[in-house]
Design a protein around this motif. Sequence first.
Motif, PDB file in Angstrom:
ATOM      1  N   THR A 212       0.627  -0.890  -0.287  1.00 34.51           N
ATOM      2  CA  THR A 212       0.058   0.062  -0.355  1.00 34.51           C
ATOM      3  C   THR A 212       0.809   1.046   0.133  1.00 34.51           C
ATOM      4  OG1 THR A 212      -2.200  -0.947   0.959  1.00 34.51           O
ATOM      5  CG2 THR A 212      -1.812   0.621   1.753  1.00 34.51           C
ATOM      6  N   LEU A 213       1.751   1.185   0.871  1.00 32.53           N
ATOM      7  CA  LEU A 213       2.771   2.181   1.030  1.00 32.53           C
ATOM      8  C   LEU A 213       3.240   2.412  -0.186  1.00 32.53           C
ATOM      9  CD1 LEU A 213       4.260   2.037   4.137  1.00 32.53           C
ATOM     10  CD2 LEU A 213       2.567   3.663   3.675  1.00 32.53           C
ATOM     11  N   LYS A 214       4.442   1.407  -0.896  1.00 33.03           N
ATOM     12  CA  LYS A 214       4.853   1.544  -2.243  1.00 33.03           C
ATOM     13  C   LYS A 214       3.603   2.093  -3.267  1.00 33.03           C
ATOM     14  CE  LYS A 214       7.616  -2.240  -1.139  1.00 33.03           C
ATOM     15  NZ  LYS A 214       8.349  -3.518  -1.808  1.00 33.03           N
ATOM     16  N   LEU A 215       2.982   1.596  -3.388  1.00 40.25           N
ATOM     17  CA  LEU A 215       1.778   1.970  -4.427  1.00 40.25           C
ATOM     18  C   LEU A 215       1.582   2.791  -4.317  1.00 40.25           C
ATOM     19  CD1 LEU A 215      -0.341   0.996  -6.514  1.00 40.25           C
ATOM     20  CD2 LEU A 215      -1.730   1.211  -4.980  1.00 40.25           C
ATOM     21  N   PHE A 216       0.921   4.073  -3.299  1.00 38.90           N
ATOM     22  CA  PHE A 216       0.823   5.532  -3.026  1.00 38.90           C
ATOM     23  C   PHE A 216       2.682   6.278  -3.412  1.00 38.90           C
ATOM     24  CE2 PHE A 216      -2.921   4.264  -1.020  1.00 38.90           C
ATOM     25  CZ  PHE A 216      -3.787   5.429  -1.601  1.00 38.90           C
ATOM     26  N   ALA A 217       3.272   5.456  -3.602  1.00 40.49           N
ATOM     27  CA  ALA A 217       4.708   6.238  -2.995  1.00 40.49           C
ATOM     28  C   ALA A 217       4.702   6.294  -4.810  1.00 40.49           C
ATOM     29  CB  ALA A 217       6.025   5.312  -2.400  1.00 40.49           C
ATOM     30  N   ASN A 218       4.273   5.518  -5.260  1.00 37.53           N
ATOM     31  CA  ASN A 218       4.498   5.593  -6.841  1.00 37.53           C
ATOM     32  C   ASN A 218       3.785   6.516  -7.816  1.00 37.53           C
ATOM     33  OD1 ASN A 218       6.522   4.369  -8.907  1.00 37.53           O
ATOM     34  ND2 ASN A 218       5.206   3.386  -9.553  1.00 37.53           N
ATOM     35  N   ASN A 219       2.864   7.496  -7.334  1.00 34.71           N
ATOM     36  CA  ASN A 219       1.851   8.271  -7.457  1.00 34.71           C
ATOM     37  C   ASN A 219       2.723   9.279  -7.949  1.00 34.71           C
ATOM     38  OD1 ASN A 219      -0.275   9.127  -8.729  1.00 34.71           O
ATOM     39  ND2 ASN A 219      -1.350   8.477  -8.021  1.00 34.71           N
ATOM     40  N   LEU A 220       3.273  10.275  -8.829  1.00 33.78           N
ATOM     41  CA  LEU A 220       3.573  11.499  -8.646  1.00 33.78           C
ATOM     42  C   LEU A 220       2.644  13.166  -8.346  1.00 33.78           C
ATOM     43  CD1 LEU A 220       5.060  11.640 -12.048  1.00 33.78           C
ATOM     44  CD2 LEU A 220       6.507  11.784 -10.026  1.00 33.78           C
ATOM     45  N   LYS A 221       1.230  12.202  -8.367  1.00 36.79           N
ATOM     46  CA  LYS A 221       0.312  13.129  -7.559  1.00 36.79           C
ATOM     47  C   LYS A 221       0.623  13.692  -6.371  1.00 36.79           C
ATOM     48  CE  LYS A 221      -3.872  12.259  -6.899  1.00 36.79           C
ATOM     49  NZ  LYS A 221      -5.775  11.749  -7.251  1.00 36.79           N
ATOM     50  N   TRP A 222       1.131  12.839  -5.361  1.00 32.67           N
ATOM     51  CA  TRP A 222       1.557  13.392  -3.886  1.00 32.67           C
ATOM     52  C   TRP A 222       3.032  13.600  -3.022  1.00 32.67           C
ATOM     53  CZ3 TRP A 222      -2.737  12.691  -2.317  1.00 32.67           C
ATOM     54  CH2 TRP A 222      -3.800  11.586  -2.737  1.00 32.67           C
ATOM     55  N   TRP A 223       3.967  14.333  -4.854  1.00 38.17           N
ATOM     56  CA  TRP A 223       4.915  14.728  -4.799  1.00 38.17           C
ATOM     57  C   TRP A 223       4.517  15.381  -5.357  1.00 38.17           C
ATOM     58  CZ3 TRP A 223       7.664  11.531  -1.366  1.00 38.17           C
ATOM     59  CH2 TRP A 223       7.481  10.603  -1.734  1.00 38.17           C
ATOM     60  N   ASP A 224       5.779  17.055  -4.505  1.00 33.94           N
ATOM     61  CA  ASP A 224       5.763  18.253  -5.103  1.00 33.94           C
ATOM     62  C   ASP A 224       6.997  18.263  -6.589  1.00 33.94           C
ATOM     63  OD1 ASP A 224       6.013  20.584  -5.314  1.00 33.94           O
ATOM     64  OD2 ASP A 224       7.020  20.953  -3.370  1.00 33.94           O
ATOM     65  N   VAL A 225       6.121  17.820  -7.515  1.00 32.04           N
ATOM     66  CA  VAL A 225       7.199  17.957  -8.426  1.00 32.04           C
ATOM     67  C   VAL A 225       6.391  17.993 -10.039  1.00 32.04           C
ATOM     68  CG1 VAL A 225       6.891  15.806  -8.625  1.00 32.04           C
ATOM     69  CG2 VAL A 225       8.720  16.318 -10.087  1.00 32.04           C
ATOM     70  N   ASP A 226       6.902  19.130 -11.223  1.00 26.07           N
ATOM     71  CA  ASP A 226       6.054  19.754 -12.132  1.00 26.07           C
ATOM     72  C   ASP A 226       6.282  18.097 -13.140  1.00 26.07           C
ATOM     73  OD1 ASP A 226       5.073  20.233 -15.098  1.00 26.07           O
ATOM     74  OD2 ASP A 226       5.813  22.245 -14.812  1.00 26.07           O
ATOM     75  N   GLU A 227       4.722  17.535 -13.238  1.00 22.54           N
ATOM     76  CA  GLU A 227       4.387  16.311 -13.727  1.00 22.54           C
ATOM     77  C   GLU A 227       4.653  15.670 -15.185  1.00 22.54           C
ATOM     78  OE1 GLU A 227       0.740  14.101 -12.972  1.00 22.54           O
ATOM     79  OE2 GLU A 227       0.470  14.434 -11.324  1.00 22.54           O
ATOM     80  N   THR A 228       4.524  17.755 -16.321  1.00 26.49           N
ATOM     81  CA  THR A 228       5.281  18.071 -16.838  1.00 26.49           C
ATOM     82  C   THR A 228       6.494  17.386 -17.293  1.00 26.49           C
ATOM     83  OG1 THR A 228       5.321  20.226 -16.662  1.00 26.49           O
ATOM     84  CG2 THR A 228       3.259  19.265 -17.680  1.00 26.49           C
ATOM     85  N   LEU A 229       7.367  17.727 -16.334  1.00 24.43           N
ATOM     86  CA  LEU A 229       8.696  17.568 -16.506  1.00 24.43           C
ATOM     87  C   LEU A 229       9.401  16.345 -16.593  1.00 24.43           C
ATOM     88  CD1 LEU A 229      10.066  20.698 -14.587  1.00 24.43           C
ATOM     89  CD2 LEU A 229       9.601  20.922 -16.619  1.00 24.43           C
ATOM     90  N   HIS A 230       8.374  15.014 -16.407  1.00 25.80           N
ATOM     91  CA  HIS A 230       8.995  14.319 -16.531  1.00 25.80           C
ATOM     92  C   HIS A 230       8.260  12.764 -17.344  1.00 25.80           C
ATOM     93  CE1 HIS A 230      11.056  14.601 -12.601  1.00 25.80           C
ATOM     94  NE2 HIS A 230      10.529  15.469 -12.417  1.00 25.80           N
TER      95      HIS A 230
END
Length: 414
Positions: A141-159
Amino acid sequence: MCKIQNLSDDTKSQKSYKPKYEMQDIFRLYGDDYISRHKLNSMQLKAISDISTCRTSAMGYNARECSDCKNIEFAYNSCRNRNCPKCQGDKRYDWIEKRLKTTLNTPYYHTVFTVPNQLFEIGIYNQKIFYDILFKSSSDTLKLFANNLKWWDVDETLHVDKQQKIDLAFFGILHSWGQTLVYHPHIHFVVAGGGIMGDILLQPKYKSKFLFPVKAMSKVFRGIFIARVKKAYYEGSLEVYDELKNPSYFENFIDNLVSRKWVIYMKSQFKTSSKIVEYMARYTHKSAIANSRIISIDKNTIRFKYKDYKDGSTTKIMKLSSDEFIKRFLYHIPPKRLFRIRYYGAIQRIKKIKSIKTIEIKPQHTKVKPTCRKCKCKKIQTVVVVDRHKKIVQGLMTPKILIQKEEKNFNDSG
């Protein structure tokens, strides 16, 4: 569920303190009788035997010599059973020291996964399978949520490469007990508040509030856990009581679990990395009850202290028959080769990622070095160890040691 207590308790544990009553006393008084009337597994029998004979002649002995005054001291060996309240101190300090060498300079989150108490009976009679399912489901469960860019402070368009994996660095500690020794399996996780994508450390988007949303995590965890329980059931791996042997009844049981609210706790417990030490010192290498909590042993009755978290963590006293007390304690003897502490994600390779800064924290408390009783210095070291079978397993037995052993009338007959 366990809760974090005040640091002052740790300071007390550093002092030389011998409780008036111990688990050893309980097993010596009532252990044989309990064994004669109950069917126990090999690990439970070993725990009773080891704890009963810990630091007695039955365990063998060791000799330590002071390099200054040449005084030789003798002591009985510890049982080193992981369920013994007296044998966890050194293991805990060694483990803490090792873990603090790979700490990220980021806030850490205390996360606890629990399951509804309707599952406890299945857990008691299927501990190895049940604990593995609990570990796998909660860590996934932790790994699944960690692997989602929406929970991180990052510009998804740059990745552009959305398939690139995002790792967490975390470890889990299994506890199966509550304050009153009732069966209550749950896992405490210490989660670094940063996602590792390649050689980049991502920061949480909502770090001031949460790492991941607990309500959403609860639903995902429930689905993963139940799917694995059902798989084990239909493969015939689970030992279940009469009613649950009926598949239709089992499905109704599962439906009831699905309708219930599953609870996950997640809080940014550690604002600075140094606070991790306090947490680690409390949750690792523990037995179900500390000797210091046992108040009295009298007429087949055990009285012990516990904290009532539903009443503002008030300290109260519980009275149990010796039978009930031993039964509850034995619930928490884990199966053979079951690891109660497990590591996940990038925790083992953090040091190898040069672009991610780690810090090394010195433990607030260290092992208490033995002191020579004669000259009071700390230059006393173990020179020989004899095991319970009278076999020398470390060092060399010299005439000097044998002479002093006889002069001090040290009894090594088990």
